[in-house]
Design a protein around this motif. Structure first.
Motif, short mmCIF file in Angstrom:
data_model
loop_
_atom_site.label_atom_id
_atom_site.label_comp_id
_atom_site.label_asym_id
_atom_site.label_seq_id
_atom_site.Cartn_x
_atom_site.Cartn_y
_atom_site.Cartn_z
N LEU A 122 0.80 -1.22 0.00
CA LEU A 122 0.00 0.00 0.00
C LEU A 122 0.84 1.27 0.00
O LEU A 122 0.52 2.24 -0.70
CB LEU A 122 -0.95 -0.02 1.20
N LYS A 123 1.92 1.29 0.77
CA LYS A 123 2.70 2.52 0.86
C LYS A 123 3.42 2.87 -0.45
O LYS A 123 3.85 4.00 -0.63
CB LYS A 123 3.68 2.43 2.04
N HIS A 124 3.51 1.89 -1.36
CA HIS A 124 4.05 2.20 -2.69
C HIS A 124 3.08 3.08 -3.49
O HIS A 124 3.51 3.74 -4.44
CB HIS A 124 4.29 0.90 -3.48
N VAL A 125 1.79 3.05 -3.13
CA VAL A 125 0.78 3.80 -3.90
C VAL A 125 0.00 4.76 -3.00
O VAL A 125 -1.13 5.14 -3.31
CB VAL A 125 -0.18 2.84 -4.63
N GLN A 126 0.61 5.19 -1.91
CA GLN A 126 -0.11 6.02 -0.95
C GLN A 126 -0.42 7.43 -1.48
O GLN A 126 -1.21 8.16 -0.87
CB GLN A 126 0.67 6.13 0.35
N ASP A 127 0.17 7.79 -2.63
CA ASP A 127 -0.13 9.10 -3.22
C ASP A 127 -1.31 9.05 -4.17
O ASP A 127 -1.60 10.06 -4.84
CB ASP A 127 1.11 9.63 -3.95
N ALA A 128 -1.99 7.93 -4.26
CA ALA A 128 -3.20 7.85 -5.10
C ALA A 128 -4.23 8.86 -4.61
O ALA A 128 -4.24 9.25 -3.43
CB ALA A 128 -3.77 6.44 -5.04
N LYS A 129 -5.12 9.25 -5.51
CA LYS A 129 -6.11 10.28 -5.16
C LYS A 129 -7.03 9.82 -4.03
O LYS A 129 -7.32 10.58 -3.11
CB LYS A 129 -6.92 10.66 -6.40
N ARG A 130 -7.48 8.57 -4.09
CA ARG A 130 -8.35 8.05 -3.02
C ARG A 130 -8.02 6.58 -2.80
O ARG A 130 -7.83 5.82 -3.75
CB ARG A 130 -9.84 8.20 -3.39
N ILE A 131 -7.96 6.18 -1.54
CA ILE A 131 -7.72 4.79 -1.16
C ILE A 131 -8.91 4.35 -0.32
O ILE A 131 -9.23 4.98 0.70
CB ILE A 131 -6.41 4.65 -0.36
N LEU A 132 -9.58 3.29 -0.75
CA LEU A 132 -10.84 2.89 -0.14
C LEU A 132 -10.83 1.45 0.36
O LEU A 132 -10.26 0.57 -0.28
CB LEU A 132 -11.99 3.01 -1.16
N THR A 133 -11.49 1.25 1.50
CA THR A 133 -11.88 -0.07 1.95
C THR A 133 -13.22 0.08 2.64
O THR A 133 -13.64 1.18 2.98
CB THR A 133 -10.82 -0.70 2.89
N ARG A 144 -10.18 -7.56 15.25
CA ARG A 144 -9.85 -8.97 15.14
C ARG A 144 -8.34 -9.18 15.00
O ARG A 144 -7.61 -8.29 14.58
CB ARG A 144 -10.54 -9.60 13.92
N MET A 145 -7.90 -10.41 15.30
CA MET A 145 -6.52 -10.81 15.03
C MET A 145 -6.37 -11.09 13.54
O MET A 145 -7.35 -11.24 12.81
CB MET A 145 -6.16 -12.06 15.84
N GLY A 146 -5.13 -11.18 13.09
CA GLY A 146 -4.87 -11.55 11.71
C GLY A 146 -4.57 -10.40 10.79
O GLY A 146 -4.41 -10.60 9.58
N TYR A 147 -4.49 -9.20 11.33
CA TYR A 147 -4.18 -8.01 10.53
C TYR A 147 -2.86 -7.40 11.00
O TYR A 147 -2.52 -7.49 12.19
CB TYR A 147 -5.29 -6.97 10.65
N ILE A 148 -2.14 -6.79 10.08
CA ILE A 148 -0.86 -6.16 10.41
C ILE A 148 -1.00 -4.66 10.16
O ILE A 148 -0.83 -4.18 9.04
CB ILE A 148 0.29 -6.76 9.57
N LYS A 149 -1.35 -3.93 11.21
CA LYS A 149 -1.73 -2.52 11.08
C LYS A 149 -0.59 -1.63 10.59
O LYS A 149 -0.84 -0.58 9.99
CB LYS A 149 -2.28 -2.00 12.41
N SER A 150 0.65 -2.05 10.81
CA SER A 150 1.78 -1.24 10.37
C SER A 150 1.80 -1.08 8.85
O SER A 150 2.40 -0.13 8.33
CB SER A 150 3.10 -1.86 10.84
N MET A 151 1.14 -1.96 8.14
CA MET A 151 1.15 -1.90 6.68
C MET A 151 0.37 -0.72 6.14
O MET A 151 0.59 -0.30 5.00
CB MET A 151 0.63 -3.21 6.08
N TRP A 152 -0.58 -0.21 6.92
CA TRP A 152 -1.32 0.96 6.46
C TRP A 152 -1.17 2.18 7.40
O TRP A 152 -1.78 3.22 7.18
CB TRP A 152 -2.80 0.62 6.28
N GLN A 153 -0.33 2.04 8.39
CA GLN A 153 -0.13 3.14 9.33
C GLN A 153 0.39 4.39 8.59
O GLN A 153 1.33 4.32 7.81
CB GLN A 153 0.88 2.73 10.41
N GLY A 154 -0.26 5.52 8.81
CA GLY A 154 0.14 6.77 8.18
C GLY A 154 -0.43 6.99 6.79
O GLY A 154 -0.18 8.04 6.18
N VAL A 155 -1.19 6.01 6.28
CA VAL A 155 -1.79 6.14 4.94
C VAL A 155 -3.23 6.61 5.09
O VAL A 155 -3.97 6.12 5.96
CB VAL A 155 -1.75 4.79 4.19
N ALA A 156 -3.64 7.54 4.25
CA ALA A 156 -4.99 8.11 4.32
C ALA A 156 -5.98 7.17 3.63
O ALA A 156 -6.18 7.23 2.41
CB ALA A 156 -5.02 9.48 3.67
#
Length: 267
Positions: A122-133, A144-156
């Protein structure tokens, strides 16, 4: 409309993570205490959609850090369950560069769900206009368990609500452009807020199935993924996918981790 199938690395998993097994092992999907004969390599896919109204990237594959310090990037627990591999040239940043696209050129990045092999890059494309989930997935990822929050930390990351749509096991999702050409379809079960993506091509619907099933075998034989947060919901989502795949106007279904799917362009 044009859709690029991109392989952004691969992942080494226990086969029970892809195809649920009945076994005396309490957690076969972890791969713990199971031999190499039960392990498989599967691709990690992303998709670039050239839509008349903008560029849409679906999922992001592995981050290049996976090449340098995999244990740190994944964390000790995830690293004990699966391993990633990212050959040179295969990161989403490198794939986009080869197409002459910068991350800021992307109108949307859609995260089908927030498991590591879908958001690592994700951080490779964090400058995209909009990032959605989806809002449901966002809340689940913090509960829940099973997620690695550092992968999106600081990304809008923006979240979206599900509304009524014509498709899906619950007829819930998001009409991304408001014109019926690209739907984000709520397909819960593997994770609470996961979406599949329906793309209206010239000859019919293309389905980007995410992890509703790991390959065509999954919906043909109704084999659930090894990890589900809601088994009944996962069954309904897989059943919907099977039924949709048999429609006359469904041109193809792509599972994210299907080894039979090769990179290429659908137009």
């Amino acid at each position: 409309m044009k859709v690029h199938i991109l392989h952004t690395g691969k992942v080494y998993i226990d086969r029970a993570l892809a195809y649920r097994e009945k076994t005396l092992h309490p957690l076969p999907f972890t791969g713990w205490f199971r031999g190499k004969d039960k392990k498989i390599w599967v691709p990690v896919s992303s998709y670039l959609i050239e839509h008349p109204k903008g560029l849409v990237l679906v999922d992001t594959g592995w981050h290049e850090e996976i090449r340098l310090n995999q244990k740190k990037h994944l964390g000790r627990l995830a690293y004990s369950m699966f391993r990633g591999d990212l050959p040179e040239g295969d990161s989403i940043a490198e794939k986009l560069h080869s197409l002459g696209i910068k991350s800021e050129d992307l109108d949307f990045v859609i995260l089908t769900h927030l498991h590591s092999d879908h958001v690592s890059g994700l951080k490779h494309v964090q400058d995209a206009k909009r990032i959605l989930t989806s809002e449901i997935e966002w809340k689940a990822a913090h509960r829940r368990m099973g997620y690695i929050k550092s992968m999106w930390q600081g990304v809008a990351i923006e979240t979206f609500h599900f509304t009524d749509i014509p498709h899906g096991p619950n007829h819930q999702g998001c009409d991304l452009f408001g014109d019926g050409s690209l739907y984000l379809v709520h397909t819960p079960g593997h994770s609470d807020g996961m979406v599949a993506v329906l793309v209206k091509m010239q000859k019919g619907w293309l389905v980007l199935a995410s992890d509703v099933g790991y390959s065509e075998r999954s919906w043909e034989e109704m084999i659930l993924p090894g990890i589900t947060t809601d088994k009944q919901a996962a069954c309904r989502s897989l059943k919907w996918l099977k039924e949709f795949s048999k429609r006359d106007d469904c041109i193809r279904v792509l599972a994210n981790h299907d080894p039979a799917i090769t990179p290429g362009i659908i137009d």
